[in-house]
Design a protein around this motif. Structure first.
Motif, PDB file in Angstrom:
ATOM      1  N   PRO A  39      49.460  42.408  43.263  1.00 37.01           N
ATOM      2  CA  PRO A  39      48.051  42.357  43.675  1.00 37.01           C
ATOM      3  C   PRO A  39      47.396  43.732  43.742  1.00 37.01           C
ATOM      4  N   GLN A 236      35.146  49.619  56.023  1.00 43.11           N
ATOM      5  CA  GLN A 236      35.733  48.276  56.142  1.00 43.11           C
ATOM      6  C   GLN A 236      34.653  47.252  56.457  1.00 43.11           C
ATOM      7  N   LEU A 239      32.586  46.408  53.451  1.00 46.98           N
ATOM      8  CA  LEU A 239      33.323  45.491  52.586  1.00 46.98           C
ATOM      9  C   LEU A 239      33.267  44.078  53.150  1.00 46.98           C
ATOM     10  N   LEU A 243      31.688  40.827  51.363  1.00 48.80           N
ATOM     11  CA  LEU A 243      32.441  39.589  51.177  1.00 48.80           C
ATOM     12  C   LEU A 243      31.683  38.410  51.781  1.00 48.80           C
ATOM     13  N   GLU A 251      30.122  33.061  45.632  1.00 47.29           N
ATOM     14  CA  GLU A 251      30.466  33.961  44.542  1.00 47.29           C
ATOM     15  C   GLU A 251      29.406  34.033  43.456  1.00 47.29           C
ATOM     16  N   ARG A 268      32.924  44.911  44.567  1.00 50.37           N
ATOM     17  CA  ARG A 268      33.861  44.472  45.596  1.00 50.37           C
ATOM     18  C   ARG A 268      35.255  45.070  45.354  1.00 50.37           C
ATOM     19  N   THR A 272      37.172  47.808  47.620  1.00 51.39           N
ATOM     20  CA  THR A 272      38.499  47.483  48.128  1.00 51.39           C
ATOM     21  C   THR A 272      39.491  48.590  47.773  1.00 51.39           C
ATOM     22  N   VAL A 276      41.784  51.024  50.096  1.00 45.09           N
ATOM     23  CA  VAL A 276      43.248  50.904  50.074  1.00 45.09           C
ATOM     24  C   VAL A 276      43.928  52.206  49.657  1.00 45.09           C
TER      25      VAL A 276
ATOM     26  N   ILE B 130      40.749  43.524  53.629  1.00 41.08           N
ATOM     27  CA  ILE B 130      41.335  43.797  52.317  1.00 41.08           C
ATOM     28  C   ILE B 130      42.160  42.594  51.863  1.00 41.08           C
ATOM     29  N   PHE B 132      41.603  39.578  52.502  1.00 38.39           N
ATOM     30  CA  PHE B 132      40.686  38.555  52.012  1.00 38.39           C
ATOM     31  C   PHE B 132      40.164  38.931  50.629  1.00 38.39           C
ATOM     32  N   SER B 133      39.810  40.198  50.471  1.00 37.49           N
ATOM     33  CA  SER B 133      39.297  40.631  49.180  1.00 37.49           C
ATOM     34  C   SER B 133      40.346  40.431  48.076  1.00 37.49           C
ATOM     35  N   LEU B 134      41.584  40.788  48.395  1.00 40.63           N
ATOM     36  CA  LEU B 134      42.658  40.586  47.412  1.00 40.63           C
ATOM     37  C   LEU B 134      42.852  39.095  47.127  1.00 40.63           C
ATOM     38  N   VAL B 136      40.637  36.731  47.291  1.00 39.47           N
ATOM     39  CA  VAL B 136      39.557  36.256  46.425  1.00 39.47           C
ATOM     40  C   VAL B 136      39.843  36.680  44.986  1.00 39.47           C
TER      41      VAL B 136
END
Lengths: 301, 306
Positions: A39, A236, A239, A243, A251, A268, A272, A276, B130, B132-134, B136
């Motif tokens: 992922p 955060q 983001l 979302l 979407e 998005r 993210t 990260v 994050i 949740f974003s992943l 999705v």
């Protein structure tokens, strides 16, 4: 001696069963590795691939049409750079102050001579398991005038009891002679704390610092609950908001002005990734320290 | 002992030490004990924007409403069901970190062990936003899984916006996030096991599986139980991050846990008094549960958390 040698020889030879076991184990752990790492890898290749191809789901294993526009553009969105600054500031200031206060408190709680030490210590530790709740905390912080200021990120999380216990336990495992000899040389509590104790506690401070920094960096709920001023939004939270917009429109969000030329998915994913990447860069270096922290933490609940 | 040269000042040191730590205790008091005054809101019919003293004092009626009012009771039972459900489903997976650690320690290559540990710990450090974003990105309508399924003509699956299997989805996400991290304690425990036992067992001809089953696992079981008990003692404190990030109109019926309910009730619909009353009961039950867990854990391993 002779016997011992015998098993060592035995151990080194792979029997048929051993071989089968290793094939099975490598298969299982290989699968787990892929499930954990893919992922993140997928996220990264999507952010640098052609946005249209990403939207069509054509990117799977390798990036295609490599470009870094997403990052450049995301950084140009005014409110996001500001949020990035807020996130970095709260992480640095919050972690720094929290480390100082937490280790200071831990050091003095190791001093058995303190008046009613057990009582005060328990009073502090109980707060790990018992809290007045979300709304009372909200009302309390409002009364203190912290709501909707930068300090809401810093002050309430100044003392982490869990981290304090970790540091205290670690200080207690230090040989007492070190402090004793400094004491005999006439060093007071503060000198001993700064000159003797802190330098020897680097591993646990690194662990606790990591926990605290990750907590600050990852927190979005404080913003959600206490902050309405967009200038104080963290990355955060941005983001999370993004979302939410996507969720609200299932979407199908239409791109708004600041994000023009970027697909919603592109923004998005890039956001993210921006959140990260710092974690991915920092944590492997501290890995060797935090095993110890987890051990102490588990023993103490 | 330390103050043998200063017998006269021993008493002074006692209070001086307390004075040094007092500012820290004050901070803890301000942010952990002072908010307790907010509990008084549970006994009033509070209207936002007013001072609490201008509102009607209603005694225990907010608490009675939480159980007596049909709508509130149904909601409370629903969120309790979800809190229990997600937790108990989590317990089904609770031996996984132990098995993970035991198996990984049997692999010979230290380098491979290290890589697996590093990679599997990473998800623990990312936030639920994050996550949740992943999710999705992987499971969303245009995500990896669905585009791949469409390509082979297998239709689509909807994991995030559905009321089905919500508990399982959330528990599996928790597992993905925490497996490597939870295993660390078992790695450390295994590293501390007495090697002589293994050598003796090997002389007696014990194979890999019997060594694991008769030596490693039995020595890890106390750790497992203590962690399990502590998690039972702490199970009302789920936090809201995960459920706030993953909750939506479709799955709210099964994802709303007690903490999220308190939040939604208080901040979402402005029912401050009910929300505080619910939160207050939660805090009291949680401290009883914790004390119970602490007591049991004391019996199991001989020391308490304090």
């Amino acid at each position: 001696m002779a016997k011992e040698k015998k098993y060592k020889v035995k151990r080194k030879k792979m029997t048929g069963g051993d071989f089968a076991f290793h094939i099975g184990a490598y298969f299982i752990f290989g699968l787990i590795l892929i499930i954990c790492a893919y992922p993140f890898y997928y996220l990264m290749i999507c952010t640098i691939s052609d946005n249209r191809m990403v939207d069509l789901g054509q990117i799977r294993l390798l990036p295609s049409g490599i470009h870094f526009d997403n990052y450049v553009k995301v950084m140009k969105v005014q409110n996001l750079t500001n949020s990035f600054r807020i996130s970095v500031l709260r992480t640095v200031i919050g972690t720094g102050l929290s480390l100082i206060v937490t280790s200071y408190m831990a050091y003095f709680f190791t001093k058995e001579e303190m008046w009613a030490r057990k009582f005060w210590y328990r009073l502090v530790v109980v707060t790990m398991y018992f809290s007045a709740g979300m709304i009372p905390a909200y009302l309390n912080n409002r009364m203190l005038g912290l709501n909707n200021t930068f300090w809401i990120y810093i002050v309430p999380s100044l003392i982490s009891v869990y981290n304090m216990i970790l540091v205290k336990t670690s200080i207690e495992s230090m040989p007492p002679d070190l402090e004793e000899s400094a004491y005999l040389d006439g060093a007071g509590f503060f000198t001993r704390f700064v000159r003797i104790v802190l330098p020897l506690q680097k591993p646990i401070l690194a662990t606790v610092g990591l926990f605290s920094a990750v907590g600050h960096w990852n927190d979005f709920f404080t913003t959600q609950l206490y902050v309405t001023n967009p200038r104080l939004y963290t990355l955060q939270f941005q983001l999370y908001e993004l979302l939410n917009q996507i969720r609200a429109a299932s979407e199908q969000i239409t791109t708004e002005d600041p994000y023009a030329k970027l697909t919603p998915t592109g923004i998005r994913l890039t956001l993210t990734a921006v959140v990260v990447i710092p974690i991915m860069l920092v944590y492997p270096f501290i890995q060797k320290y935090y095993v110890k922290g987890v051990m102490i933490g588990a023993v103490k609940g | 002992m330390k103050n043998r040269n200063h017998v006269g000042s021993r008493k002074a040191i006692k209070y001086r030490l307390f004075l040094y730590v007092l500012p820290c205790i004050a901070i803890v008091f301000i942010f952990s004990y002072l908010p307790l005054w907010g509990w008084s809101f549970a006994f009033f019919r509070y209207k936002p924007g007013k001072s609490v003293w201008d509102c009607a004092f209603v005694g225990w009626s907010n608490f009675k409403d939480l159980f007596g009012n049909a709508v509130l009771r149904r909601n409370l039972l629903r969120v309790l069901r979800n809190t229990f459900g997600i937790h108990f489903l989590g317990y089904v997976f609770s031996p996984l970190p132990m098995l993970f650690a035991v198996l990984l320690c049997e692999v010979r290559s230290k380098k491979f062990q290290k890589i697996v540990q590093t990679v599997t710990t990473l998800p623990n450090f990312i936030s639920w936003v994050i996550m949740f974003s992943l999710s999705v990105t992987i499971f969303g309508a245009n995500g990896l899984v669905n585009t791949a399924l469409q390509e082979i003509g297998a239709g689509t699956i909807n994991i995030l916006n559905t009321d089905k299997h919500v508990w399982l989805t959330q528990v599996l996400l928790q597992q993905w996030k925490s497996l490597g991290w939870s295993a660390i304690i078992y790695f450390a425990a295994i590293a501390g096991l007495d090697q002589e036992l293994y050598e003796a067992a090997m002389v007696d001809g014990a194979g890999r599986w019997s060594r694991i089953w008769y030596i490693t696992i039995p020595q890890l079981i106390p750790t497992y139980f203590v962690l399990l008990i502590m998690s039972i003692g702490n199970f009302l404190n789920t936090g809201v991050d995960q459920y706030l990030a993953f909750g939506n109109a479709m799955n709210m019926d099964h994802i709303e846990v007690l903490d999220l309910y308190v939040y939604n009730l208080g901040i979402g619909s402005g029912q401050i008094s009910y929300s505080v009353a619910a939160g207050m009961m939660k805090s009291l039950v949680a401290i009883v549960l914790f004390a119970g867990a602490n007591f049991v854990s004391k019996k199991v391993r001989g020391t308490s958390v304090f």
